[in-house]
Design a protein around this motif. Sequence first.
Motif, short mmCIF file in Angstrom:
data_model
loop_
_atom_site.label_atom_id
_atom_site.label_comp_id
_atom_site.label_asym_id
_atom_site.label_seq_id
_atom_site.Cartn_x
_atom_site.Cartn_y
_atom_site.Cartn_z
N CYS A 37 -0.41 -9.86 21.77
CA CYS A 37 -1.15 -8.74 22.37
C CYS A 37 -2.66 -9.00 22.40
CB CYS A 37 -0.89 -7.45 21.58
SG CYS A 37 0.83 -6.93 21.55
N LYS A 38 -3.13 -9.91 21.56
CA LYS A 38 -4.57 -10.16 21.42
C LYS A 38 -5.14 -10.89 22.63
CE LYS A 38 -4.17 -10.50 16.40
NZ LYS A 38 -4.29 -11.40 15.25
N ASN A 39 -6.45 -10.81 22.76
CA ASN A 39 -7.21 -11.52 23.80
C ASN A 39 -6.69 -11.25 25.21
OD1 ASN A 39 -8.94 -12.80 21.88
ND2 ASN A 39 -7.29 -14.22 21.42
N PHE A 51 2.26 -2.42 29.11
CA PHE A 51 1.46 -1.68 28.12
C PHE A 51 0.19 -1.16 28.77
CE2 PHE A 51 3.75 -4.93 25.56
CZ PHE A 51 4.50 -4.06 24.79
N LYS A 52 -0.28 0.01 28.29
CA LYS A 52 -1.51 0.61 28.82
C LYS A 52 -2.75 0.00 28.17
CE LYS A 52 0.54 5.07 29.87
NZ LYS A 52 0.51 6.52 29.62
N ASN A 53 -2.59 -0.49 26.93
CA ASN A 53 -3.72 -1.06 26.21
C ASN A 53 -3.21 -1.91 25.04
OD1 ASN A 53 -3.20 0.76 23.97
ND2 ASN A 53 -4.16 2.35 25.22
N GLN A 54 -4.12 -2.57 24.35
CA GLN A 54 -3.74 -3.45 23.24
C GLN A 54 -3.10 -2.67 22.10
OE1 GLN A 54 -6.70 -6.30 22.02
NE2 GLN A 54 -5.82 -6.50 19.98
N GLY A 55 -3.61 -1.49 21.83
CA GLY A 55 -3.06 -0.67 20.74
C GLY A 55 -1.60 -0.31 20.97
N THR A 100 -0.75 -9.04 30.24
CA THR A 100 0.11 -9.97 30.97
C THR A 100 1.59 -9.60 30.87
OG1 THR A 100 0.39 -11.48 29.08
CG2 THR A 100 -1.52 -11.85 30.53
N SER A 101 1.91 -8.71 29.94
CA SER A 101 3.31 -8.33 29.73
C SER A 101 3.83 -7.52 30.92
CB SER A 101 3.43 -7.49 28.46
OG SER A 101 4.76 -7.06 28.27
N THR A 102 5.03 -7.87 31.37
CA THR A 102 5.68 -7.10 32.44
C THR A 102 6.93 -6.40 31.94
OG1 THR A 102 6.90 -9.05 33.20
CG2 THR A 102 4.78 -8.59 34.27
#
Length: 63
Positions: free
Chosen positions: A33-35, A46-50, A40-42
């Motif tokens: 999830c970092k950087n 996700f809406k954000n890193q959190g 990039t996830s499909t």
Amino acid sequence: MGDGVISAINFAGTSYTFAEAPKPVKLAGKDDCKNGGWATSTVPVFKNQGQCVSSFASAKAAK
């Protein structure tokens, strides 16, 4: 019978070709999830890193 994939079609004397759909991107863990990896996830999106990190924390807690 069933679903097919159209890679090209000829309509009114004009040929149209279609690119192959991109393969789904599924992250393996919270470090992915970092950087900007979360964006990039499909599968899932996700809406954000959190939200990305939380999904892996929740999955770990459920085990």
